[in-house]
Scaffold this active site. Structure first.
Site, PDB file in Angstrom:
ATOM      1  N   ASP A   8       0.862  -1.174   0.000  1.00  0.00           N
ATOM      2  CA  ASP A   8       0.000   0.000   0.000  1.00  0.00           C
ATOM      3  C   ASP A   8       0.905   1.233   0.000  1.00  0.00           C
ATOM      4  O   ASP A   8       2.131   1.121  -0.181  1.00  0.00           O
ATOM      5  CB  ASP A   8      -1.003  -0.036   1.172  1.00  0.00           C
ATOM      6  CG  ASP A   8      -0.345   0.147   2.533  1.00  0.00           C
ATOM      7  OD1 ASP A   8       0.899   0.241   2.603  1.00  0.00           O
ATOM      8  OD2 ASP A   8      -1.084   0.203   3.541  1.00  0.00           O
ATOM      9  N   CYS A  65       3.017  -3.333   4.030  1.00  0.00           N
ATOM     10  CA  CYS A  65       2.165  -2.207   4.431  1.00  0.00           C
ATOM     11  C   CYS A  65       2.818  -1.574   5.653  1.00  0.00           C
ATOM     12  O   CYS A  65       3.999  -1.818   5.915  1.00  0.00           O
ATOM     13  CB  CYS A  65       0.718  -2.652   4.681  1.00  0.00           C
ATOM     14  SG  CYS A  65       0.473  -3.830   6.014  1.00  0.00           S
ATOM     15  N   THR A  67       2.441  -1.991   8.926  1.00  0.00           N
ATOM     16  CA  THR A  67       2.838  -2.975   9.937  1.00  0.00           C
ATOM     17  C   THR A  67       3.047  -4.375   9.387  1.00  0.00           C
ATOM     18  O   THR A  67       3.612  -5.230  10.069  1.00  0.00           O
ATOM     19  CB  THR A  67       1.742  -3.089  11.016  1.00  0.00           C
ATOM     20  OG1 THR A  67       0.532  -3.515  10.360  1.00  0.00           O
ATOM     21  CG2 THR A  67       1.512  -1.771  11.731  1.00  0.00           C
ATOM     22  N   HIS A  98       9.268 -24.467   8.202  1.00  0.00           N
ATOM     23  CA  HIS A  98       8.219 -25.141   8.977  1.00  0.00           C
ATOM     24  C   HIS A  98       6.831 -24.956   8.374  1.00  0.00           C
ATOM     25  O   HIS A  98       6.017 -25.872   8.405  1.00  0.00           O
ATOM     26  CB  HIS A  98       8.179 -24.604  10.410  1.00  0.00           C
ATOM     27  CG  HIS A  98       9.390 -24.916  11.217  1.00  0.00           C
ATOM     28  ND1 HIS A  98       9.380 -24.991  12.592  1.00  0.00           N
ATOM     29  CD2 HIS A  98      10.666 -25.186  10.856  1.00  0.00           C
ATOM     30  CE1 HIS A  98      10.593 -25.285  13.047  1.00  0.00           C
ATOM     31  NE2 HIS A  98      11.399 -25.401  12.002  1.00  0.00           N
ATOM     32  N   HIS A 133       6.418 -31.565   9.352  1.00  0.00           N
ATOM     33  CA  HIS A 133       5.637 -30.344   9.074  1.00  0.00           C
ATOM     34  C   HIS A 133       4.524 -30.598   8.058  1.00  0.00           C
ATOM     35  O   HIS A 133       3.559 -29.844   8.002  1.00  0.00           O
ATOM     36  CB  HIS A 133       6.557 -29.233   8.576  1.00  0.00           C
ATOM     37  CG  HIS A 133       7.658 -28.911   9.542  1.00  0.00           C
ATOM     38  ND1 HIS A 133       7.412 -28.373  10.786  1.00  0.00           N
ATOM     39  CD2 HIS A 133       8.999 -29.098   9.455  1.00  0.00           C
ATOM     40  CE1 HIS A 133       8.563 -28.221  11.426  1.00  0.00           C
ATOM     41  NE2 HIS A 133       9.541 -28.648  10.635  1.00  0.00           N
TER      42      HIS A 133
END
Ligand code: RB5
Length: 149
Positions: A8, A65, A67, A98, A133
């Site tokens: 963004d 973005c 965060t 993982h 996994h």
């Protein structure tokens, strides 16, 4: 290997840094925007990158973005998408080994360009470890299909 990139407005500048990194490597990319720092809604870009990865057009996605949180939440709404928010290289390594993460998300207001590029480098150069996994990822796919409730 083709990478789908998106950000963004808050992540635009760091996306440009990631593009420089990719252009200096043997990788190719598709830029899903945004193309300026004008205000934009991160779910629009997350959707575009998630669809590119889901369809196989791109092997991995990178979303930035402010965060990294909104991008991760939005991208993970798509079946088969495993988007991981990483703020350091160890998480990026584990996200691939993982979790077989296929989208990396990061926060431009949280980390700087040096760290971003080291995270990208680890993410794109680490393979899924498989083994124990696999069953855990299978259980995630059951959750996606509402088969574990
Ligand atoms: C934009 O202000 C900000 O909310 C966005 O970049 C992101 O941090 C959302 O998770």
């Amino acid at each position: 290997m083709k990478i789908a990139l998106g950000s963004d407005h808050a992540g635009f500048s760091l996306k440009e840094n990631v593009i420089e990194y990719i252009e200096a490597s043997a990788l190719t990319y598709i830029d899903h925007g945004v193309f300026s720092e004008d205000s934009a809604d991160y779910p629009d870009i997350a959707a575009s990158v998630a669809q590119a990865v889901q369809s196989g057009e791109s092997e991995y996605g990178i979303l930035i973005c402010g965060t990294g949180i909104g991008m991760a939440i939005a991208a993970n709404k798509y079946q088969g998408i495993r988007a991981a928010l990483c703020g350091e290289a160890y998480s990026a390594k584990c996200a691939r080994e993982h979790n077989d993460a296929n989208i990396l998300t990061m926060g431009s207001r949280v980390i700087g360009s040096g760290l971003v590029l080291s995270i990208v480098d680890v993410f794109l150069n680490t393979s899924f470890a498989g083994g124990r996994h696999n069953n855990r990822l299978h259980k995630i796919s059951l959750l996606e299909n509402d088969k574990m409730n």
